[in-house]
Enzyme design. Structure first.
Site, PDB file in Angstrom:
ATOM      1  N   ASP A  10       0.867  -1.174   0.000  1.00  0.00           N
ATOM      2  CA  ASP A  10       0.000   0.000   0.000  1.00  0.00           C
ATOM      3  C   ASP A  10       0.911   1.234   0.000  1.00  0.00           C
ATOM      4  OD1 ASP A  10      -2.259   1.740   0.577  1.00  0.00           O
ATOM      5  OD2 ASP A  10      -1.532   1.760   2.642  1.00  0.00           O
ATOM      6  N   ASP A  12      -0.294   5.121   0.963  1.00  0.00           N
ATOM      7  CA  ASP A  12      -0.578   6.110   2.011  1.00  0.00           C
ATOM      8  C   ASP A  12      -0.613   5.444   3.389  1.00  0.00           C
ATOM      9  OD1 ASP A  12      -1.005   8.470   0.339  1.00  0.00           O
ATOM     10  OD2 ASP A  12      -2.651   7.275  -0.475  1.00  0.00           O
TER      11      ASP A  12
HETATM   12  C1  XBP Z   1      -5.511   6.104   0.645  1.00  0.00           C
HETATM   13  C2  XBP Z   1      -6.666   6.926   0.342  1.00  0.00           C
HETATM   14  C3  XBP Z   1      -6.513   8.017  -0.619  1.00  0.00           C
HETATM   15  C4  XBP Z   1      -5.725   9.193  -0.123  1.00  0.00           C
HETATM   16  C5  XBP Z   1      -5.946  10.370  -1.026  1.00  0.00           C
HETATM   17  O1  XBP Z   1      -5.947   4.833   1.122  1.00  0.00           O
HETATM   18  O2  XBP Z   1      -7.739   6.703   0.829  1.00  0.00           O
HETATM   19  O3  XBP Z   1      -7.791   8.462  -0.958  1.00  0.00           O
HETATM   20  O4  XBP Z   1      -6.170   9.558   1.173  1.00  0.00           O
HETATM   21  O5  XBP Z   1      -5.586  10.102  -2.353  1.00  0.00           O
HETATM   22  P1  XBP Z   1      -5.017   3.531   1.021  1.00  0.00           P
HETATM   23  P2  XBP Z   1      -6.558  10.550  -3.564  1.00  0.00           P
HETATM   24  O6  XBP Z   1      -3.747   3.858   1.734  1.00  0.00           O
HETATM   25  O7  XBP Z   1      -5.785   2.483   1.739  1.00  0.00           O
HETATM   26  O8  XBP Z   1      -4.833   3.210  -0.441  1.00  0.00           O
HETATM   27  O9  XBP Z   1      -7.082  11.910  -3.246  1.00  0.00           O
HETATM   28  O10 XBP Z   1      -5.667  10.521  -4.789  1.00  0.00           O
HETATM   29  O11 XBP Z   1      -7.657   9.518  -3.619  1.00  0.00           O
HETATM   30 MG    MG Z   2      -2.980   3.059   3.527  1.00  0.00          MG
END
Ligand code: XBP
Ligand code: MG
Length: 254
Positions: A10, A12
């Site tokens: 993953d 973020d």
């Molecule tokens: C990450 C997210 C993303 C980011 C924002 O979740 O939920 O929406 O917060 O990015 P994970 P965008 O780590 O579970 O993939 O604005 O590009 O969506």
């Molecule tokens: Mg995440």
């Protein structure tokens, strides 16, 4: 059980703590620029993170927190534009530096490359955001280190749906049994587990305290030599940091 052939990361919260200092201020910048008086606090953002995907998060905010907002003729177009601006701000922020990789991430990726363990990414965030982070932290060619980068709208249903992991596995040509996922959130765990993947969790400030039932191991971080992880659930044996030996051990367990 087949050999461990690939690690699926993953982005973020897992590769880097991007939410509080990256995504959140980028959303707020986009709102201000559009003349909206919306300012998301770090606390509110923690609640809004339950909805994955930036556009989806903005729509959820409008329906739950802005019931009196005047009707917009094309709500989808309005949100799409806001989210494009948010992505622009996020990419600029990341490119300016200041969002480092979490402990152990660069080391583990380097070890995988050295031992020919394949690398992939399964994320909800938009592809330009992934590219900005990888290029800034790991260098210009690092996008090529990941055989598959499953990101953003490449699948219709974002995490906690399993679609993005199914997509990445299919692109890798591997079964779930040949891989391990590394995630930071319950939504990520549900997504990876939904595709049948063993999952290692490294929590962060936003996800600590979530329910990680079913994870292979829950840690506070990957750790480094001399900077050991804390085990929050599961059995890490004598290890103090996550390396391929520990991942192979987790992968081999029933
Ligand atoms: C990450 C997210 C993303 C980011 C924002 O979740 O939920 O929406 O917060 O990015 P994970 P965008 O780590 O579970 O993939 O604005 O590009 O969506
Ligand atoms: Mg995440």
């Amino acid at each position: 059980m087949s050999e461990l052939q690939a690690i699926i990361f993953d982005v973020d919260g897992t590769l880097a703590d991007t939410e509080r200092d990256g995504h959140l201020p980028a959303f707020n910048q986009a709102f201000a620029e559009a003349g909206l008086d919306w300012t998301w606090s770090a606390e509110l953002y923690g609640e809004l993170l339950a909805v994955t995907g930036g556009s989806e998060r903005i729509k959820h905010f409008i329906s739950t927190h802005q019931p009196a907002m005047p009707a917009v003729a094309d709500l989808d177009g309005f949100v799409r534009h806001l989210h494009q601006q948010k992505t622009r701000h996020y990419v600029q922020r990341v490119a300016a530096g200041g969002i480092p990789l979490r402990p152990g991430v660069a080391r583990l990726i380097a070890q995988c490359r050295a031992q020919d363990v394949r690398l992939a990414i399964a994320t909800t965030t938009s592809l330009p955001n992934v590219e900005a982070l990888l290029v800034k932290t790991l260098g210009a060619d690092s996008m090529d280190w990941f055989e598959v980068i499953g990101a953003g709208d490449v699948v219709p249903a974002k995490k906690p749906a399993a679609d993005i992991y199914h997509y990445v596995l299919q692109q890798l040509g591997l079964t779930a049994a040949a891989c391990i996922a590394v995630e930071d959130s319950r939504n990520g765990l549900l997504s990876a587990k939904g595709a049948g993947l063993k999952t290692l969790i490294t929590v962060d400030d936003y996800t600590r305290g979530q329910d990680f039932t079913g994870a292979a191991l829950v840690l506070d971080q990957l750790g480094e030599p001399g900077r050991p992880f804390k085990v929050l659930a599961g059995d890490a044996g004598n290890a103090g940091y996550v390396d391929l030996a520990l991942l192979r051990n987790l992968h081999g367990r029933r």
